[in-house]
Scaffold this motif. Structure first.
Motif, PDB file in Angstrom:
ATOM      1  N   ARG A  62       0.811  -1.229   0.000  1.00 53.39           N
ATOM      2  CA  ARG A  62       0.000   0.000   0.000  1.00 53.39           C
ATOM      3  C   ARG A  62       0.834   1.264   0.000  1.00 53.39           C
ATOM      4  O   ARG A  62       0.290   2.362  -0.069  1.00 53.39           O
ATOM      5  N   ALA A  63       2.142   1.138   0.096  1.00 59.01           N
ATOM      6  CA  ALA A  63       2.987   2.332   0.176  1.00 59.01           C
ATOM      7  C   ALA A  63       3.492   2.733  -1.206  1.00 59.01           C
ATOM      8  O   ALA A  63       3.845   1.882  -2.031  1.00 59.01           O
ATOM      9  N   ALA A  64       3.525   4.033  -1.459  1.00 59.17           N
ATOM     10  CA  ALA A  64       4.017   4.555  -2.724  1.00 59.17           C
ATOM     11  C   ALA A  64       5.413   5.147  -2.595  1.00 59.17           C
ATOM     12  O   ALA A  64       6.158   5.203  -3.578  1.00 59.17           O
ATOM     13  N   GLU A  65       5.769   5.591  -1.392  1.00 57.81           N
ATOM     14  CA  GLU A  65       7.085   6.187  -1.164  1.00 57.81           C
ATOM     15  C   GLU A  65       7.377   6.150   0.323  1.00 57.81           C
ATOM     16  O   GLU A  65       6.490   5.896   1.145  1.00 57.81           O
ATOM     17  N   GLY A  66       8.645   6.397   0.650  1.00 54.93           N
ATOM     18  CA  GLY A  66       8.999   6.338   2.066  1.00 54.93           C
ATOM     19  C   GLY A  66      10.218   7.160   2.391  1.00 54.93           C
ATOM     20  O   GLY A  66      10.914   7.674   1.504  1.00 54.93           O
ATOM     21  N   LEU A  67      10.479   7.278   3.695  1.00 54.56           N
ATOM     22  CA  LEU A  67      11.612   8.033   4.196  1.00 54.56           C
ATOM     23  C   LEU A  67      12.347   7.221   5.249  1.00 54.56           C
ATOM     24  O   LEU A  67      11.731   6.487   6.015  1.00 54.56           O
ATOM     25  N   VAL A  68      13.657   7.392   5.290  1.00 57.23           N
ATOM     26  CA  VAL A  68      14.470   6.950   6.415  1.00 57.23           C
ATOM     27  C   VAL A  68      14.808   8.206   7.210  1.00 57.23           C
ATOM     28  O   VAL A  68      15.362   9.169   6.668  1.00 57.23           O
ATOM     29  N   VAL A  69      14.434   8.213   8.475  1.00 61.84           N
ATOM     30  CA  VAL A  69      14.632   9.371   9.337  1.00 61.84           C
ATOM     31  C   VAL A  69      15.713   9.025  10.354  1.00 61.84           C
ATOM     32  O   VAL A  69      15.559   8.090  11.142  1.00 61.84           O
ATOM     33  N   THR A  70      16.793   9.761  10.351  1.00 58.70           N
ATOM     34  CA  THR A  70      17.880   9.545  11.303  1.00 58.70           C
ATOM     35  C   THR A  70      17.988  10.763  12.205  1.00 58.70           C
ATOM     36  O   THR A  70      18.227  11.878  11.738  1.00 58.70           O
ATOM     37  N   LEU A  71      17.799  10.545  13.505  1.00 58.67           N
ATOM     38  CA  LEU A  71      17.866  11.630  14.467  1.00 58.67           C
ATOM     39  C   LEU A  71      19.320  11.939  14.822  1.00 58.67           C
ATOM     40  O   LEU A  71      20.219  11.152  14.512  1.00 58.67           O
ATOM     41  N   PRO A  72      19.594  13.073  15.450  1.00 62.92           N
ATOM     42  CA  PRO A  72      20.984  13.458  15.724  1.00 62.92           C
ATOM     43  C   PRO A  72      21.776  12.426  16.522  1.00 62.92           C
ATOM     44  O   PRO A  72      23.000  12.340  16.369  1.00 62.92           O
ATOM     45  N   ASP A  73      21.108  11.620  17.365  1.00 69.28           N
ATOM     46  CA  ASP A  73      21.841  10.618  18.148  1.00 69.28           C
ATOM     47  C   ASP A  73      22.000   9.295  17.405  1.00 69.28           C
ATOM     48  O   ASP A  73      22.501   8.326  17.963  1.00 69.28           O
ATOM     49  N   GLY A  74      21.570   9.255  16.137  1.00 69.22           N
ATOM     50  CA  GLY A  74      21.716   8.051  15.329  1.00 69.22           C
ATOM     51  C   GLY A  74      20.507   7.139  15.324  1.00 69.22           C
ATOM     52  O   GLY A  74      20.474   6.169  14.560  1.00 69.22           O
ATOM     53  N   THR A  75      19.512   7.410  16.152  1.00 69.10           N
ATOM     54  CA  THR A  75      18.295   6.601  16.146  1.00 69.10           C
ATOM     55  C   THR A  75      17.615   6.720  14.793  1.00 69.10           C
ATOM     56  O   THR A  75      17.482   7.817  14.244  1.00 69.10           O
ATOM     57  N   ARG A  76      17.170   5.580  14.269  1.00 66.17           N
ATOM     58  CA  ARG A  76      16.647   5.558  12.903  1.00 66.17           C
ATOM     59  C   ARG A  76      15.212   5.043  12.879  1.00 66.17           C
ATOM     60  O   ARG A  76      14.866   4.084  13.573  1.00 66.17           O
ATOM     61  N   TYR A  77      14.398   5.689  12.076  1.00 66.52           N
ATOM     62  CA  TYR A  77      13.008   5.294  11.836  1.00 66.52           C
ATOM     63  C   TYR A  77      12.796   5.173  10.328  1.00 66.52           C
ATOM     64  O   TYR A  77      13.443   5.864   9.544  1.00 66.52           O
ATOM     65  N   ARG A  78      11.861   4.322   9.973  1.00 61.62           N
ATOM     66  CA  ARG A  78      11.462   4.209   8.563  1.00 61.62           C
ATOM     67  C   ARG A  78       9.968   4.501   8.481  1.00 61.62           C
ATOM     68  O   ARG A  78       9.175   3.946   9.246  1.00 61.62           O
ATOM     69  N   LEU A  79       9.600   5.366   7.553  1.00 62.71           N
ATOM     70  CA  LEU A  79       8.213   5.770   7.365  1.00 62.71           C
ATOM     71  C   LEU A  79       7.798   5.490   5.928  1.00 62.71           C
ATOM     72  O   LEU A  79       8.596   5.661   5.001  1.00 62.71           O
ATOM     73  N   ALA A  80       6.542   5.068   5.746  1.00 57.79           N
ATOM     74  CA  ALA A  80       6.033   4.823   4.403  1.00 57.79           C
ATOM     75  C   ALA A  80       4.678   5.510   4.241  1.00 57.79           C
ATOM     76  O   ALA A  80       3.862   5.532   5.175  1.00 57.79           O
ATOM     77  N   PHE A  81       4.468   6.053   3.040  1.00 60.11           N
ATOM     78  CA  PHE A  81       3.283   6.856   2.747  1.00 60.11           C
ATOM     79  C   PHE A  81       2.556   6.278   1.539  1.00 60.11           C
ATOM     80  O   PHE A  81       3.178   5.695   0.639  1.00 60.11           O
ATOM     81  N   ASP A  82       1.234   6.463   1.504  1.00 59.59           N
ATOM     82  CA  ASP A  82       0.469   5.970   0.362  1.00 59.59           C
ATOM     83  C   ASP A  82       0.477   7.010  -0.758  1.00 59.59           C
ATOM     84  O   ASP A  82       1.180   8.031  -0.679  1.00 59.59           O
TER      85      ASP A  82
END
Length: 201
Positions: free
Chosen positions: A101-121
């Motif tokens: 269901r996802a059309a695009e996404g982002l990898v988000v890296t915070l200043p301390d190196g913590t990483r999240y992945r987000l996906a958007f429709d």
């Protein structure tokens, strides 16, 4: 933002639960859990996480690893508030990593190196997120949330259904009963005193 929700919990204490979650940018977070006796409150004021049973404080944790700090950070990222903060690095999520269901996404890296992945429709609505969450003693690690049933409220399109899992462990399926955007009585003091945490009718 204040969210009043019910959830079907699958792990830890299975059953149907009711709770209220609140967030005030950049990092204040609260979670009120309704019980058969007095409600349980977990409040994070940006520095210290405190737990209460009713009005009685039962624990305090100012460590960098306080579980509620991770919940506050997760909420800031999935609300997209944190993406504009200084030092945050954004990169495209490879197409091979996109969930259904996802059309695009982002990898988000915070200043301390913590990483999240987000996906958007295709409408650029957030439908999936992955990142660290701590539900100790039930589970801790990279959680996956799937968002759906987006509705317009407070001028925003927000998900009214969210499912949470860590690995193969289903944690909970949450349904928002009401979402209050920018309520005037949500203040920094709401995250230090349970009596000042507003409801979302």
């Amino acid at each position: 933002m204040v969210i009043r929700a019910e959830a079907q919990v699958h792990a830890g204490a299975p059953g149907r639960w009711h709770w209220t979650r609140a967030f005030l940018a950049p990092d204040r977070y609260a979670w009120k859990i309704v019980t058969a006796a007095e409600p349980h409150y977990h409040l994070y004021d940006g520095r210290t996480a405190r737990s209460f049973i009713g009005s009685a404080e039962v624990s305090s944790d100012a460590s960098a690893n306080a579980p509620l700090r991770l919940h506050a950070r997760w909420t800031a990222v999935t609300n997209l508030d944190a993406l504009r903060a200084g030092g945050v690095v954004l990169a495209p999520l490879p197409a091979s990593d996109l969930p259904a269901r996802a059309a695009e996404g982002l990898v988000v890296t915070l200043p301390d190196g913590t990483r999240y992945r987000l996906a958007f429709d295709a409408r650029t609505l957030l439908v999936w997120a992955q990142g660290p969450l701590d539900f100790s003693p039930v589970a801790k690690g990279d959680a996956i949330a799937r968002f759906g049933d987006h509705r317009r409220t407070g001028g925003l399109l927000l998900p009214f259904s969210t499912s949470y899992a860590i690995g193969d462990l289903r944690l909970a399926d949450e349904t928002a009963l009401a979402i209050c955007v920018d309520p005037p009585d949500l203040t920094p003091e709401s995250f230090t005193d349970p009596a000042q945490l507003p409801e979302c009718p």
